[in-house]
Write a protein that holds these residues in place. Structure first.
Motif, PDB file in Angstrom:
ATOM      1  N   SER A 624       0.868  -1.176   0.000  1.00 22.08           N
ATOM      2  CA  SER A 624       0.000   0.000   0.000  1.00 22.08           C
ATOM      3  C   SER A 624       0.906   1.227   0.000  1.00 22.08           C
ATOM      4  O   SER A 624       2.097   1.139   0.267  1.00 22.08           O
ATOM      5  CB  SER A 624      -0.898  -0.004   1.245  1.00 22.08           C
ATOM      6  N   ASN A 625       0.346   2.378  -0.271  1.00 24.65           N
ATOM      7  CA  ASN A 625       1.172   3.598  -0.280  1.00 24.65           C
ATOM      8  C   ASN A 625       1.109   4.330   1.049  1.00 24.65           C
ATOM      9  O   ASN A 625       1.391   5.515   1.128  1.00 24.65           O
ATOM     10  CB  ASN A 625       0.736   4.542  -1.401  1.00 24.65           C
ATOM     11  N   THR A 626       0.739   3.596   2.118  1.00 27.32           N
ATOM     12  CA  THR A 626       0.557   4.263   3.406  1.00 27.32           C
ATOM     13  C   THR A 626       1.601   3.871   4.433  1.00 27.32           C
ATOM     14  O   THR A 626       1.424   4.080   5.615  1.00 27.32           O
ATOM     15  CB  THR A 626      -0.834   3.938   3.975  1.00 27.32           C
ATOM     16  N   SER A 627       2.721   3.257   3.991  1.00 26.56           N
ATOM     17  CA  SER A 627       3.768   2.895   4.944  1.00 26.56           C
ATOM     18  C   SER A 627       4.384   4.153   5.533  1.00 26.56           C
ATOM     19  O   SER A 627       4.463   5.201   4.878  1.00 26.56           O
ATOM     20  CB  SER A 627       4.842   2.061   4.250  1.00 26.56           C
ATOM     21  N   SER A 628       4.839   4.060   6.780  1.00 26.36           N
ATOM     22  CA  SER A 628       5.445   5.217   7.428  1.00 26.36           C
ATOM     23  C   SER A 628       6.473   4.755   8.436  1.00 26.36           C
ATOM     24  O   SER A 628       6.460   3.620   8.892  1.00 26.36           O
ATOM     25  CB  SER A 628       4.391   6.070   8.137  1.00 26.36           C
ATOM     26  N   LEU A 656       0.224  -3.617   3.603  1.00 26.38           N
ATOM     27  CA  LEU A 656       0.083  -4.412   2.387  1.00 26.38           C
ATOM     28  C   LEU A 656      -1.385  -4.688   2.122  1.00 26.38           C
ATOM     29  O   LEU A 656      -2.209  -4.666   3.036  1.00 26.38           O
ATOM     30  CB  LEU A 656       0.821  -5.746   2.516  1.00 26.38           C
ATOM     31  N   ILE A 657      -1.679  -4.974   0.884  1.00 25.88           N
ATOM     32  CA  ILE A 657      -3.029  -5.376   0.500  1.00 25.88           C
ATOM     33  C   ILE A 657      -2.952  -6.790  -0.049  1.00 25.88           C
ATOM     34  O   ILE A 657      -2.194  -7.074  -0.974  1.00 25.88           O
ATOM     35  CB  ILE A 657      -3.619  -4.431  -0.558  1.00 25.88           C
ATOM     36  N   VAL A 658      -3.712  -7.696   0.567  1.00 25.13           N
ATOM     37  CA  VAL A 658      -3.769  -9.081   0.107  1.00 25.13           C
ATOM     38  C   VAL A 658      -5.142  -9.312  -0.505  1.00 25.13           C
ATOM     39  O   VAL A 658      -6.163  -8.874   0.038  1.00 25.13           O
ATOM     40  CB  VAL A 658      -3.495 -10.075   1.264  1.00 25.13           C
ATOM     41  N   LYS A 707      -6.544  -4.985   3.897  1.00 24.74           N
ATOM     42  CA  LYS A 707      -5.332  -4.215   4.152  1.00 24.74           C
ATOM     43  C   LYS A 707      -4.724  -4.679   5.474  1.00 24.74           C
ATOM     44  O   LYS A 707      -5.402  -4.725   6.501  1.00 24.74           O
ATOM     45  CB  LYS A 707      -5.656  -2.728   4.209  1.00 24.74           C
ATOM     46  N   LEU A 708      -3.447  -5.040   5.443  1.00 27.51           N
ATOM     47  CA  LEU A 708      -2.738  -5.511   6.622  1.00 27.51           C
ATOM     48  C   LEU A 708      -1.676  -4.490   7.010  1.00 27.51           C
ATOM     49  O   LEU A 708      -0.921  -4.004   6.164  1.00 27.51           O
ATOM     50  CB  LEU A 708      -2.063  -6.853   6.355  1.00 27.51           C
ATOM     51  N   ARG A 709      -1.603  -4.189   8.291  1.00 20.77           N
ATOM     52  CA  ARG A 709      -0.634  -3.211   8.782  1.00 20.77           C
ATOM     53  C   ARG A 709       0.294  -3.895   9.781  1.00 20.77           C
ATOM     54  O   ARG A 709      -0.160  -4.444  10.779  1.00 20.77           O
ATOM     55  CB  ARG A 709      -1.344  -2.035   9.448  1.00 20.77           C
ATOM     56  N   PHE A 710       1.581  -3.878   9.494  1.00 16.44           N
ATOM     57  CA  PHE A 710       2.580  -4.476  10.367  1.00 16.44           C
ATOM     58  C   PHE A 710       3.438  -3.369  10.975  1.00 16.44           C
ATOM     59  O   PHE A 710       4.043  -2.582  10.250  1.00 16.44           O
ATOM     60  CB  PHE A 710       3.484  -5.434   9.592  1.00 16.44           C
TER      61      PHE A 710
END
Length: 765
Positions: A624-628, A656-658, A707-710
């Motif tokens: 995704s384009n939302t990493s920070s 990420l988008i799965v 959408k998965l956020r790690f």
């Protein structure tokens, strides 16, 4: 006033009579004469009163497992230490009404689920059912000796089936989930049941060559201890709040683990452990008899108690504690501190509060093995299935066909239940649950199912295959168990020969075009890792079921016929069979033989890598384009490149988008790894090839995305230096998002600033 006093006494007597025999302080005298029974006092104040009441003659037996005897004169109940629970409560019988405790897949199987909500729920079932036994007066202990959280460092270890993974991060998740599920419940005043993590530490040898677990000295570097052997323990203690630990039989770097006070300081001083420590089955005797670390039983008793071992599972404390104190080998204060640690746990369980109402006291026998618990076990069995190969979409099979079930385990439920089965059926057998043949027969609705179990008769098996539309060829591992390691990691010779000849025969018939083509799935049922080098190419499909438990036949059947879409991933590396010729089993280094152990250090080509697993559907992942990224000095980042400044608060987030791109509902496990920066000329260090940062298992319908956020913090990104210190090293890290197969997504993370020590290793030898 006299009548009121009489009524109060009668009420107390009735209440005490109704309390299960595991509870102390049931008599009126105990309740009113002893401060340790006064629930209005604080825990430590109650212990201050109880411990001095234990005389020297009683102290040894009170510090003895499996059972500490009652002391009726002060209202102290007997207590059973150590109900084993790898995947079932093992030290108790079925109830008189025929109800038996719930049995789950083996831990090596549960590791393949990559689902730790499931592990927490399983542990909660253990606690609930154990409370039911105590409430019914059928048992008098609430501490559980489990889980095993030693890493699966080598496929030859006989107890690999008891542990969930070769990876410290996965093991940490497992240990924390199990601990919280077991200890936490509806009543915040009390612990529901007590976890006992085992085996502390660097234990992974049973009997190999001239060594046994009783006399083996594990020579382990500070690096390997801090990097591999200890992380899961730290997570379980610091994050999970574990209140029990079992020290192991072996010695580490010259000193038995149960008799090393400096090793115990890591638990209590560095990690804040507040619970009790028990020996394994008389490993304090091993301190004297096997390791010859001391000269006799009195010295062994003193060494273990001074080493921080509060409970001895065996007869050493009971036989020698009095003498150890009389001969000034052990102080009375050290003995009392050990007693205090054991009693503290029992008080936290509420076992000194028989007159206090608690929802735990209301748990009835009817919960034991109840349908909801069995449903959870079946759900777990479905989640552990790992699809290793599926050429030309061999699986799933269609129902209503001619099906052949072939293999020595076809009509034997024991291999799918495993070695730590516990009480399964009221009659003491395992026949109340279906075999694979029975399960597949029921699942093959409208068809005909036949079986062949004689692996010495390949010709008849091939004749059955010629009749069948499809074949389930079962290969089960029979080697390795507690007390005995393996010398090979292949199937036993007879099974391997049979499977080779059978697959060869089916392949020849297909090439000649004799009759119809028969679909074959190789079904693996095992505890420890099994190498199948010679069978992979000839097998159209391979399904790994591990040890799925009593509902395994149903779960396997549902998977083979497509009612369950396999979504498990390997929690271990499957090595080639010649791995055992290249790496010494006795070498505890993770880089042993220059070949290495586990996916983190193995430099060879595995048969199937850690994290691998296929599905009947297909998935895609993308950044995704939302990493920070953020730290004390934060900087912006993109999905492909991030930059942080080394600090204790440093954190980077990956999104990420799965998407399920296939035509059937299924599960995917998205895994995030780091590849460490190369060592710079100014320093030399050991480091893994790559290591797991985070993961998530998701269930998606066709066309559905999630959408998965790690979030990766400094601790998760850190490495270990040669002295065992945990350090956030600066440099450029590779970041890989992976589904266990195919090409990973790649990104870069630059850690700027100066190397930062996050934790200092305590050298205990």
């Amino acid at each position: 006033r006299q009548w009121a006093a009489f009524a109060l006494v009668m009420f107390q007597m009735l209440s005490a009579a109704a309390a299960p025999y595991a509870y102390s302080c049931q008599t009126s005298r105990a309740r009113f004469d002893y401060k340790f029974c006064d629930t209005k006092l604080g825990l430590e104040e109650r212990l201050d009163d109880l411990v001095p009441r234990i005389g020297r003659d009683d102290a040894g037996p009170q510090m003895t497992a499996r059972e500490s005897p009652a002391i009726p004169s002060i209202g102290l109940a007997s207590y059973y230490w150590g109900t084993n629970a790898a995947n079932v409560l093992s030290n108790i019988d079925c109830l008189e009404n025929g109800q038996c405790v719930t049995n789950f897949p083996a831990p090596s199987s549960l590791g393949a689920a990559w689902n730790y909500t499931l592990v927490r729920e399983m542990a909660s079932v253990f606690a609930t059912e154990l409370r039911a036994y105590v409430n019914a007066g059928k048992h008098n202990g609430l501490d559980i000796w489990g889980p095993t959280i030693n890493v699966a460092r080598d496929p030859r270890w006989g107890r690999n089936f008891e542990t969930a993974s070769e990876d410290p991060t996965l093991l940490g998740h497992y240990a924390r989930a199990y601990t919280r599920g077991l200890q936490q419940g509806e009543d915040e005043r009390y612990i529901k049941a007590v976890v006992t993590l085992k085996h502390w530490i660097a234990y992974s040898l049973e009997s190999y060559g001239n060594y046994t677990r009783h006399n083996f000295n594990a020579d382990v570097s500070a690096y390997d201890l801090a990097d591999t052997y200890m992380p899961a323990w730290e997570v379980a203690v610091k994050d999970g709040g574990a209140l029990g630990v079992m020290c192991s039989y072996n010695a580490v770097n010259g000193a038995p683990t149960c008799a090393n006070p400096n090793l115990m300081k890591i638990l209590r001083e560095d990690w804040g452990f507040k619970g009790y420590v028990t020996s394994d089955s008389d490993s304090c005797k091993d301190v004297w008899k096997e390791h010859q670390y001391v000269r006799n039983g009195s010295e062994a008793t003193a060494a273990c108690i001074e080493g921080g071992t509060d409970i001895n599972s065996g007869n050493t404390y009971a036989g020698y504690l009095h003498d150890a104190i009389d001969n000034n080998l052990l102080s009375e204060n050290s003995s009392r501190n050990a007693l205090r640690n054991g009693y503290r746990v029992r008080m936290k369980l509420g076992l000194f509060d028989p007159h206090e109402a608690s929802p735990y006291r209301e748990i009835p026998q009817s919960v034991v093995g109840q349908p909801a618990h069995q449903a959870l076990s079946e759900f777990a069995a479905r989640k552990v299935m790992v699809l290793l190969k599926n050429a030309d979409r061999t699986l799933p099979f269609t129902k209503g066909q001619r099906l052949a079930v072939i293999g020595a385990a076809a009509n034997d439920v024991t291999p799918i239940i495993g070695k730590n089965a516990g009480p399964i059926c009221p009659d003491g057998t395992v026949t109340c649950f279906p075999t694979l043949f029975q399960g597949l027969t029921r699942g093959n609705e409208g068809g005909e199912t036949r079986m062949h179990t004689d692996i010495n008769d390949t010709e008849s098996a091939l004749q059955l295959a010629e009749w069948a539309d499809s074949v389930v060829l079962i290969a089960n591992d029979t080697a390795g168990h507690e007390g005995q390691d393996r010398y090979t990691i292949s199937l036993d010779e007879s099974q391997l020969h049979f499977c080779e000849k059978f697959l060869e025969g089916v392949g020849k018939a297909k090439k000649k075009g004799n009759g119809k083509a028969t679909s074959v799935v190789l079904l693996l049922v095992h505890g420890g890792p099994v190498s199948i080098d010679k069978l992979i190419k000839a097998s159209p499909a391979i399904l790994d079921a591990f040890t799925p438990g009593p509902h395994g036949a149903k779960a396997i059947t549902d998977t083979i016929f497509g009612d369950n879409n396999p979504g498990g991933k390997l929690p271990i590396t499957i090595y080639p069979s010649d791995y055992v010729d290249k790496v010494s089993f006795l070498d505890m280094s993770m880089e042993a033989g220059g070949v290495g152990r586990t996916y983190r250090y193995y430099t060879g080509t595995p048969l199937f890598p850690f994290g691998y697993g296929l599905s009947y559907t297909s998935f895609s992942i993308k950044w995704s384009n939302t990493s920070s990224a953020s730290s004390l000095s934060s900087s912006s980042s993109s999905a492909m490149y991030s930059s942080i400044v080394a600090s204790r608060d440093a954190q980077v987030n990956y999104t990420l988008i799965v998407t399920n791109t296939g035509d059937r509902k299924g599960d995917e496990v998205v895994q995030l790894y780091a590849v460490p920066p190369a060592s710079k000329g100014r320093r030399t260090r050991r480091q893994p090839l790559r290591f797991l940062l985070a993961f998530e298992r998701v269930t998606l319908s066709p066309g559905e995305s999630k959408k998965l956020r790690f979030s990766v913090d400094a601790r998760r990104l850190s490495l270990v230096d040669m002295h065992g210190n945990r350090v956030l090293f600066t440099g450029s890290y590779g970041i890989e998002a992976f589904r266990g197969h195919g090409e990973p997504l790649s990104a870069k993370l630059n850690v700027e600033g100066s190397d930062l020590v996050l934790a200092t290793f305590r050298k205990f030898w």
